[in-house]
Design an enzyme around this catalytic site. Structure first.
Site, PDB file in Angstrom:
ATOM      1  N   ASP A 106       9.931 -11.394   9.947  1.00 59.44           N
ATOM      2  CA  ASP A 106       9.526 -12.758  10.284  1.00 59.44           C
ATOM      3  C   ASP A 106       9.951 -13.781   9.246  1.00 59.44           C
ATOM      4  O   ASP A 106       9.987 -14.967   9.525  1.00 59.44           O
ATOM      5  CB  ASP A 106       8.009 -12.842  10.496  1.00 59.44           C
ATOM      6  CG  ASP A 106       7.233 -12.301   9.299  1.00 59.44           C
ATOM      7  OD1 ASP A 106       7.860 -12.023   8.253  1.00 59.44           O
ATOM      8  OD2 ASP A 106       6.004 -12.151   9.404  1.00 59.44           O
ATOM      9  N   THR A 144       4.944  -2.802   4.522  1.00 64.87           N
ATOM     10  CA  THR A 144       4.040  -3.934   4.343  1.00 64.87           C
ATOM     11  C   THR A 144       4.019  -4.390   2.894  1.00 64.87           C
ATOM     12  O   THR A 144       4.316  -3.617   1.980  1.00 64.87           O
ATOM     13  CB  THR A 144       2.610  -3.543   4.785  1.00 64.87           C
ATOM     14  OG1 THR A 144       1.724  -4.621   4.525  1.00 64.87           O
ATOM     15  CG2 THR A 144       2.118  -2.309   4.050  1.00 64.87           C
ATOM     16  N   ASP A 156       1.301  -5.211   1.451  1.00 61.66           N
ATOM     17  CA  ASP A 156      -0.058  -4.971   0.957  1.00 61.66           C
ATOM     18  C   ASP A 156      -0.104  -3.913  -0.139  1.00 61.66           C
ATOM     19  O   ASP A 156       0.844  -3.158  -0.362  1.00 61.66           O
ATOM     20  CB  ASP A 156      -0.956  -4.533   2.119  1.00 61.66           C
ATOM     21  CG  ASP A 156      -1.351  -5.700   3.004  1.00 61.66           C
ATOM     22  OD1 ASP A 156      -1.261  -6.837   2.534  1.00 61.66           O
ATOM     23  OD2 ASP A 156      -1.719  -5.473   4.166  1.00 61.66           O
ATOM     24  N   ASN A 176      13.854 -14.057   4.241  1.00 66.42           N
ATOM     25  CA  ASN A 176      14.552 -12.978   3.550  1.00 66.42           C
ATOM     26  C   ASN A 176      14.705 -11.713   4.390  1.00 66.42           C
ATOM     27  O   ASN A 176      15.285 -10.725   3.918  1.00 66.42           O
ATOM     28  CB  ASN A 176      13.808 -12.620   2.248  1.00 66.42           C
ATOM     29  CG  ASN A 176      13.840 -13.761   1.252  1.00 66.42           C
ATOM     30  OD1 ASN A 176      14.783 -14.537   1.234  1.00 66.42           O
ATOM     31  ND2 ASN A 176      12.806 -13.880   0.433  1.00 66.42           N
ATOM     32  N   THR A 211       0.848  -6.880   9.108  1.00 66.31           N
ATOM     33  CA  THR A 211       0.024  -8.041   9.422  1.00 66.31           C
ATOM     34  C   THR A 211       0.510  -8.750  10.683  1.00 66.31           C
ATOM     35  O   THR A 211       1.649  -9.186  10.764  1.00 66.31           O
ATOM     36  CB  THR A 211       0.016  -9.032   8.248  1.00 66.31           C
ATOM     37  OG1 THR A 211      -0.422  -8.346   7.076  1.00 66.31           O
ATOM     38  CG2 THR A 211      -0.894 -10.205   8.533  1.00 66.31           C
ATOM     39  N   ASP A 265       6.276  -4.222  10.380  1.00 68.19           N
ATOM     40  CA  ASP A 265       5.369  -4.888   9.457  1.00 68.19           C
ATOM     41  C   ASP A 265       3.939  -4.587   9.896  1.00 68.19           C
ATOM     42  O   ASP A 265       3.711  -4.112  11.018  1.00 68.19           O
ATOM     43  CB  ASP A 265       5.647  -6.400   9.476  1.00 68.19           C
ATOM     44  CG  ASP A 265       4.894  -7.137   8.386  1.00 68.19           C
ATOM     45  OD1 ASP A 265       4.422  -6.478   7.441  1.00 68.19           O
ATOM     46  OD2 ASP A 265       4.766  -8.367   8.476  1.00 68.19           O
TER      47      ASP A 265
END
Length: 1107
Positions: free
Chosen positions: A759, A675, A677, A762, A380, A378
């Site tokens: 994290d 990500t 984003d 899902n 972030t 990931d």
């Protein structure tokens, strides 16, 4: 009375907590402030009073299981046979010694493994579910076991409730309590539920809807509660026995009616196999533990085969001497220390990883880490610092607000705010071209002065306002406008984060998701924070639709303070919000959402994303009429919205990330960024940390097109189309949970060994589908942690690389001590099998080594160096070689070949020493019954045995130093060392191994010279000139090992195990050397979280940019 007296101090209340108000509970805990939580003094007091928050009898190490495991060791079984035989033939000395060896070995092994297992349990407990508690005004994540009654606990979707809580604040909170009640439907929690004074007997556990129970799972929403019962005092504690049962494997049922007549026989057989397999270690443990247990019992089979060979040589005339020789040969082939050394190596590895911010949940992960070929991470908080700030906000019809010179992302009073016009991409390109022309003019004018100006980078140009204050067209913020106020209201209210000034500490404190914290801090800059809007202005929340990773948005329903209108506030991914909007802007700037307008909004989004900003859209609408009391479908709420603006959030990459990515490349590992984003943001950050090149023009078109994909593009492709891609995407934007699962499947089809970070709730399927699932310890849900193999305590990508390095070190060391132990076994077997040719006057074979000499060597000589090899530090090129082959595992062809070569060399040298002493210098007299005891005729045999014993001991010990490196010379383990003769420094680096070898070498002398002990126990005599043979053999052995290693290096034998995954000079369309594309810099002024840069950055100074 609300009591619970299960163990420890009784947790008692005037009434059961579900009947008490929050104020009554606060009074019970000495005037508890629910906005501050317990003080450290109260926490210590309550912990000493109530104990830890854990169930009695929770699964842990059991001493009797460890003891049985020691007794079931293949080596012990062979020794028990030898023990019975020795007493059977009235050899009480040998029988007594073997008894002492068995008891000593079991006790020492039991102590070592029991301590190791306890330490392992303690390390595992660190990765157990955590609790988010408010203590002394700070929100902290602590292990659930440290929770105490009176703690203020925050729970959210995906969390496991850590204790019984009295809920006093909730938003759409629902918990799955089927573990308690058996009901599959989640229970909605109502903090202010009324029970009309009904007693505990009248209100069942499932009907106490203002309580959340320990071990239940939050399926929806969020809430806060006061911890009222912990450990055995909880409802789950009352039925703890039902929680500790283990589920049976398939086909183990004994029911004839359900599964047919033969099922009892089948079930009993499988249950017996399970019990025997677990007892012998063949079905229980990690894959490597099981593999080594199978090896031990395979060698046990070989021991029986060797015994048969001994019997056959003696034409099955099995006398006591023949039987003892057969047992000796069996003892020689089994490495008794193997499993114990492996267990201790695992424990030290777990402890080392803990120091490097990695918690190991599953032992199998320790074996798997060294084989990772791809990391799917990931962005972030993992590749980036997770400290977001709103850098820019685009407000329709007003312009772009910019926050500059703000160092502390939690402090809304720090920094400057400016506002400037919103420019199109064409205008930005024109300005960029003008800047370049201006730079060329300056450079031309300065050339004669030899004082060339520094050319600003794209990143510097794009963020000039941040670095240097106001831009050319910007002005300072000069007051609130309605358009900005509406945007700020949405940012503050559609938000779960909190921002508060801790006046005692003199600093700003925040809680919540970093994205929401950034938006809340941004609203606080203009005095429009959520707390102020709710408490002073009177906005009242009615309902909440939490963020959902599948729709990538969140909405809240509020009632306005004056008009009593119901307002919907929504935030989320730009693409997902724009499709739901009918209009953009408010007041005189309000426009209908046409395709042209939408295109201009996407252009603004791209301009922000290209600067590395994460872009969120904010929207709102007025609800017609009163809001229904029942749940309104989400799609009805999130429709016909009005777009209020865009916020660009900057999350600076961790300074250590680029070095970690570069280190992955050196180690033959490819990094993929998955990500949520926008593609522009993901691409910008991917370039900044070196995952993708800044310039795609150097790559072929098909490779360049495959590097960056959106989840929609990737998910739309068939498996065949994905497999046909020259490279799997290195960046996937707008990633959904199922996209991660497809990525893992695609990597597996390419025979890759993949790690995946996660994290969220899902992320469980993708974490389980990956070879190594990695959960975030700081921001991860309990569901994600439960599905993972390891947990990062700092959520840092560099910690993943640290874990891989530690996994490789452990794998190397396991190979080394396995090679060391099996080499000595092969050498002993060669000596004893060929020694069958030595017959005495009665026709029986004479031992080149006595049984007790073999036991001594196996128990006391081989064991300590093997432990030492398990503690070896990482070799110099640990991260400059490809991942190991996970299919072959420890027993690679190089290890097997080395074992045979070194074992043969060891066996032949010791055999030659025996031959020289008896037949070369001596007269060849093998005496009479020299296997039983000493007589004058056995002088020669006993001296030969002493020489062989000393020699074999030294060869085994010196081989441990040689095996410190499988390929490198012992005399120069590190080719980069500047020392002229680094031997002693390298050997002394592992002090345990150094002293194990040194002391083991010295112990030979008392064994040879102590009167009585030498002749009666070891069946050997003191020697004189024979020492020269033993020492000469050591020199030849070292020379032989060095020659073999030299041949492997010279001719490239088994070089694939350590070849450079990135050979210099190689270039091609697929040459994607991540981390080497450029020396990109982040805009952050300090290292991540104030830490020093990693050791990788120290090494990377020698690396050269390829871009």
């Amino acid at each position: 009375m609300g009591t619970s007296d299960k163990g420890g101090t009784t947790q008692q209340y005037d009434q059961h907590p579900y009947l008490l108000s929050v104020d009554q509970l606060a009074s019970h805990y000495g005037g508890l402030n629910v906005e501050q939580g317990l003080s450290p003094t109260q926490v210590n007091e309550f912990r000493s009073r109530y104990g830890e928050n854990k169930l009695e009898g929770e699964a842990g190490v059991k001493w009797y299981a460890v003891l049985f495991k020691q007794i079931s060791n293949a080596m012990i079984l062979v020794l028990l046979l030898a023990l019975a035989l020795s007493f059977g033939v009235n050899d009480y000395v040998e029988g007594g010694v073997i008894t002492a060896v068995v008891v000593g070995n079991v006790l020492v092994g039991f102590y070592q493994e029991f301590q190791a297992e306890k330490k392992m349990d303690a390390l595992r407990a660190l990765s157990s579910p955590t609790a988010n508690v408010l203590r002394n005004g700070n929100l902290e994540a602590i292990p659930a076991v440290e929770l105490v009654p009176g703690d203020i606990v925050t729970i959210k979707t995906g969390d496991t409730v850590p204790a019984d809580l009295r809920i006093f604040e909730s938003m759409n909170l629902e918990c799955d309590e089927k573990i308690l009640t058996g009901e599959a439907i989640p229970v909605a929690k109502v903090p202010d539920a009324e029970f009309d004074g009904k007693s505990e007997l009248e209100v069942g556990v499932g009907d106490r809807i203002n309580l959340a129970y320990a071990s239940s799972t939050v399926t929806k929403g969020r809430g806060r509660g006061i911890c009222v019962f912990t450990g055995m005092h909880t409802e789950i504690g009352k039925i703890a026995s039902s929680m500790q049962g283990s589920t049976r494997k398939a086909n183990r049922s004994m029911s004839r009616t359900k599964h047919g007549r033969l099922q009892p026989v089948k079930g009993a057989s499988l249950r017996t196999w399970d019990a025997v397999g677990k007892f012998l270690g063949l079905t229980h443990g990690t894959p490597l533990q099981i593999k080594l247990s199978k090896l031990a019992y395979m060698l046990f089979g070989c021991a029986i085969l060797l015994a048969i060979i001994v019997f056959a040589v003696h034409k099955f005339d099995v006398t006591s001497e023949v039987a003892i020789y057969a047992i000796s040969t069996g003892i020689a082939i089994i490495p008794e220390s193997l499993i114990a050394v492996l267990t201790i190596t695992f424990v030290t590895g777990m402890a080392a990883m803990r120091k490097r911010q990695v918690l190991t949940r599953k032992l199998s992960a320790l074996e798997a880490l060294g084989g990772i070929t791809n990391i799917c991470s990931d962005k972030t908080g993992t590749l980036t610092q997770g400290l977001m700030t709103v850098r820019k906000a685009w407000v329709p019809g007003v312009g772009i607000y910019t926050v500059s010179n703000s160092e502390d992302p939690s402090n809304p009073t720090q920094g400057q705010i400016s506002v400037g016009p919103a420019k199109s991409k064409a205008e930005m390109d024109a300005e960029k071209e003008e800047r370049e022309k201006h730079f060329d003019t300056l450079r031309s004018g300065a050339a004669l002065k030899f004082d060339l100006p520094a050319k600003p980078s794209e990143k510097q140009g794009a963020t000039a306002a941040y670095e240097g204050g106001l831009g050319p067209d910007s002005k300072e913020y000069d007051g609130m406008v309605p358009e900005l106020e509406t945007l700020l209201r949405t940012a503050a209210l559609c938000n779960l984060a909190t921002v508060r000034l801790n006046e005692q500490a003199g600093k700003w404190q925040t809680t919540g998701d970093p994205t929401e914290v950034a938006l809340q801090v941004f609203a606080h800059r203009f005095d429009k924070g959520k707390k102020l809007l709710e408490k002073e202005d009177g906005w009242a929340q009615i309902f909440e639709y939490p963020f959902d990773s599948t729709v990538k948005r969140m909405s809240v329903v509020y009632r306005a303070p004056n008009t009593r209108e119901v307002m919907i506030f929504t935030k989320g991914a730009v693409e997902r919000i724009l499709d739901l909007c009918d209009d953009v802007g408010i007041g005189s700037e309000k426009r209908q959402m046409t395709d042209t307008v939408k295109e201009s909004i996407y252009e603004q989004m791209s301009l922000l994303a290209d600067q590395g900003l994460r872009v969120l859209a904010l929207a709102a609408k007025t609800w017609d009429g009163p809001f229904p009391k029942h749940d309104v479908p989400r799609d009805k709420i999130e429709s016909n919205l009005t777009l209020l603006g865009l916020c660009g959030l900057y999350d600076p990459p961790r300074l250590e990330t680029k070095d970690a990515v570069r280190e992955c490349t050196n180690a033959g590992i490819k990094v993929h960024m998955l990500t949520g984003d926008h593609p522009g943001t993901a691409t910008a950050i991917g370039k900044e940390v070196g995952i993708i090149p800044r310039d795609f023009s150097t790559l072929s078109i098909d490779v360049a097109d495959s590097l960056v994909k959106t989840a929609a593009e990737f998910d739309a492709m068939t498996d065949e189309e994905i497999d046909a891609m020259p490279e799997l995407p290195l960046v996937i934007a707008r990633c959904a949970p199922n996209t991660k699962t497809r990525m893992i499947a695609a990597l597996h089809r390419r025979k890759a060994y993949a790690a995946m970070t996660g994290d969220g709730v899902n992320d469980g399927p993708s974490l389980q589908a990956s070879d190594v699932g990695i959960a975030m310890g700081m921001g991860g849900s309990d569901v994600a942690k439960g599905a993972s193999d390891i947990v990062l305590t700092d959520d840092n990508f560099a910690s993943i690389v640290n874990a891989i390095e530690e996994g490789r070190r452990m794998f190397d060391n396991i190979q080394k001590f396995v090679l060391h132990l099996l080499t000595s076994n092969v050498g002993e077997v060669v000596l004893l099998v060929l020694g069958l040719a030595f017959r005495d006057s009665t026709g029986y074979s004479v031992f080149p080594l006595s049984p007790l000499q073999i036991l001594w060597i196996n128990m006391l000589t081989s064991g300590p160096p093997a432990f030492g090899l398990g503690l070896e530090k990482a070799v110099y090129n640990i991260m400059q070689r490809p991942p190991h082959n996970t299919r072959t595992g420890v027993f690679s062809w190089q290890i097997i070949t080395d074992m045979i070569v070194y074992g043969l060399l060891m066996g032949i040298l010791t055999l030659l020493t025996f031959v020289i002493v008896v037949f070369g210098v001596g007269d060849g007299n093998l005496g009479h019954e020299c296997n039983r005891g000493y007589s004058e005729s056995c002088e020669l045999v006993f001296r030969a045995r002493a020489a062989v014993f000393a020699e074999l001991t030294w060869l085994i010990l010196i081989s441990a130093w040689e095996i410190k490196s499988i390929r490198r010379s012992m005399f120069r383990l590190d080719p980069h060392s500047t020392s002229r003769f680094p031997l002693f420094k390298d050997l002394y680096a592992n002090k345990f191994l150094f002293y194990a070898v040194a002391l083991g070498s010295l112990v030979v002398f008392p064994c040879v010279y102590i009167p009585g002990f030498n002749t009666t126990v070891f069946k050997q005599k003191p020697i004189t000139w024979e020492w020269a043979l033993s020492l000469g053999a050591v020199v030849l052995f070292v020379a032989g090992m060095e020659i073999w290693k030299g041949c492997k290096r010279r001719f490239g034998w088994f070089a694939d195990d350590e070849k450079d995954p990135n050979p210099s000079g190689r270039r091609g369309p697929l040459d994607l050397r991540q981390g080497f594309f450029s020396f990109a810099r982040t805009l952050s002024r300090t290292t991540s979280f104030g830490k020093a840069t990693s050791r990788a950055s120290e090494r990377s100074g020698r690396d050269v940019s390829l871009a």
